[in-house]
Write a protein that holds these residues in place. Structure first.
Motif, PDB file in Angstrom:
ATOM      1  N   THR A   3       0.835  -1.192   0.000  1.00 45.53           N
ATOM      2  CA  THR A   3       0.000   0.000   0.000  1.00 45.53           C
ATOM      3  C   THR A   3       0.866   1.236   0.000  1.00 45.53           C
ATOM      4  OG1 THR A   3      -0.110   0.022   2.407  1.00 45.53           O
ATOM      5  CG2 THR A   3      -1.881  -1.125   1.259  1.00 45.53           C
ATOM      6  N   TYR A 101       2.405   0.370  -7.529  1.00 46.82           N
ATOM      7  CA  TYR A 101       1.289   0.754  -6.664  1.00 46.82           C
ATOM      8  C   TYR A 101       1.331   2.265  -6.458  1.00 46.82           C
ATOM      9  CZ  TYR A 101       1.160  -4.226  -5.643  1.00 46.82           C
ATOM     10  OH  TYR A 101       1.089  -5.586  -5.754  1.00 46.82           O
ATOM     11  N   THR A 104      -3.228   7.812  -3.463  1.00 40.52           N
ATOM     12  CA  THR A 104      -4.453   8.468  -3.940  1.00 40.52           C
ATOM     13  C   THR A 104      -4.223   9.894  -4.414  1.00 40.52           C
ATOM     14  OG1 THR A 104      -4.960   9.003  -1.655  1.00 40.52           O
ATOM     15  CG2 THR A 104      -6.030   7.057  -2.578  1.00 40.52           C
TER      16      THR A 104
ATOM     17  N   TYR B  35      -4.065   0.786 -16.230  1.00 41.88           N
ATOM     18  CA  TYR B  35      -4.563   1.350 -14.989  1.00 41.88           C
ATOM     19  C   TYR B  35      -5.900   2.023 -15.244  1.00 41.88           C
ATOM     20  CZ  TYR B  35      -0.009   0.859 -12.722  1.00 41.88           C
ATOM     21  OH  TYR B  35       1.149   0.360 -12.168  1.00 41.88           O
ATOM     22  N   LYS B  44      -5.369   2.460 -10.133  1.00 41.55           N
ATOM     23  CA  LYS B  44      -5.481   1.055  -9.760  1.00 41.55           C
ATOM     24  C   LYS B  44      -5.090   0.186 -10.944  1.00 41.55           C
ATOM     25  CE  LYS B  44      -7.207   1.609  -5.595  1.00 41.55           C
ATOM     26  NZ  LYS B  44      -6.435   1.214  -4.374  1.00 41.55           N
ATOM     27  N   GLU B  59      -4.871  -5.381  -9.411  1.00 42.52           N
ATOM     28  CA  GLU B  59      -5.755  -5.224  -8.255  1.00 42.52           C
ATOM     29  C   GLU B  59      -7.236  -5.311  -8.617  1.00 42.52           C
ATOM     30  OE1 GLU B  59      -4.119  -1.822  -5.571  1.00 42.52           O
ATOM     31  OE2 GLU B  59      -3.460  -1.390  -7.616  1.00 42.52           O
ATOM     32  N   VAL B  60      -7.612  -4.845  -9.810  1.00 48.06           N
ATOM     33  CA  VAL B  60      -9.029  -4.735 -10.173  1.00 48.06           C
ATOM     34  C   VAL B  60      -9.297  -5.327 -11.551  1.00 48.06           C
ATOM     35  CG1 VAL B  60      -9.558  -2.795  -8.655  1.00 48.06           C
ATOM     36  CG2 VAL B  60      -8.597  -2.350 -10.919  1.00 48.06           C
TER      37      VAL B  60
END
Lengths: 112, 112
Positions: A3, A101, A104, B35, B44, B59-60
Motif C-alpha cells: 500500500t 502501486y 491516492t 490502470y 489502480k 488489483e481490479v
C-alpha cells in the motif's frame, strides 16, 4: 499487501515558497523503487523523481528533492521555489519490479 | 518517437456493450500495464504484462480482459460494460519493472 498512503488530499503553497508532500508505504521487501509523478490538468503523467531503496542518498532533480526514510517507510517530496506550473496532482508510487502501486494523490495549488 | 499511444481518447458506451481500448508502444519495452483512475482513488492496476504472451491480473481485473501477442501491443477488452467501469484508463510501459513508467494520454470512458 502493498500500500501507498498520501495523507494530504490537498496542499497549497505561495509562489516561490517551499512545500513538502508526504507519502508512506507498506512493504516487507528490502529492494524496491519509489517514484513521484505529476499529473497536470492535461491528464498526462510526468515523472518527477525516482529513488532506489538501496541508495541512502536522497534523489534530487533541480527544484525537486525527496526525504527518503527507509526505516520509517516514508518518502516525502520537497518542491523548492514553487512555480505556477507546479500546480498539479502529485502521486507517490512504489514497485518491487512487477506491479506499480500508487497513492491516492495530493492536489497542489500554487498561489500567485 | 511516439512513445505510448492510446486510442480512443474519449468513448461513451451503453450498458452491456463491449469495446477494446488500444495501446501500442514503440520503445521495445517488455513491461506494459493498464490502470484505471477514479476521482480520489489514485491509479489502480487492472492487468499487466512482462512480455509477449504473458499477462497477469492486477488489483481490479474483474470485467476486463487483455492479450499480449506482440511486444508493441497490449489491448484492453471490456465485455458487458457497466456504469462502475466509468473511469479514465491509462496504458503504460516500462523497459523493466523498476524503471520509470511511460504513460499514454489516457482514455475517458463513460458507461451510461
Amino acid at each position: 499487501a502493498q500500500t501507498v498512503t498520501q495523507s494530504q488530499p490537498e496542499m497549497s503553497v505561495q509562489e516561490a515558497e517551499t512545500v513538502t508532500l508526504s507519502c508512506t508505504y507498506d512493504t516487507s521487501e528490502s529492494d524496491y523503487y519509489l517514484f513521484w509523478y505529476k499529473q497536470p490538468p492535461s491528464r498526462q503523467m510526468i515523472l518527477v523523481i525516482r529513488q532506489e531503496a538501496y541508495k541512502q542518498q536522497n534523489a534530487t532533480e533541480n527544484r525537486f528533492s525527496v526525504n527518503f526514510q527507509k526505516a520509517a517507510k516514508s518518502f516525502s517530496l520537497k518542491i523548492s521555489d514553487s512555480q505556477l506550473g507546479d500546480a498539479a496532482m502529485y502521486f507517490c508510487a512504489y514497485t518491487t519490479g512487477n506491479q506499480f502501486y500508487f497513492g491516492t494523490g495530493t492536489s497542489l495549488t500554487v498561489i500567485p | 518517437n511516439a512513445g505510448v499511444t492510446q486510442t480512443p481518447k474519449f468513448r461513451i458506451l451503453k450498458i452491456g456493450q463491449s469495446m477494446t481500448l488500444q495501446c501500442t508502444q514503440d520503445m521495445n519495452h517488455n513491461y506494459m500495464y493498464w490502470y484505471r483512475q477514479d476521482p480520489g482513488m489514485g491509479l489502480k492496476l487492472i492487468y499487466y504484462s512482462v512480455g509477449a504472451g504473458i499477462t497477469d491480473k492486477g488489483e481490479v481485473p474483474n470485467g476486463y480482459n487483455v492479450s499480449r501477442s506482440t511486444t508493441e501491443d497490449f489491448p484492453l477488452r471490456l465485455e458487458l460494460a457497466a456504469p462502475s467501469q466509468t473511469s479514465v484508463y491509462f496504458c503504460a510501459s516500462s523497459r523493466d519493472g523498476n524503471e520509470k513508467l511511460f504513460f499514454g494520454s489516457g482514455t475517458q470512458l463513460s458507461v451510461l
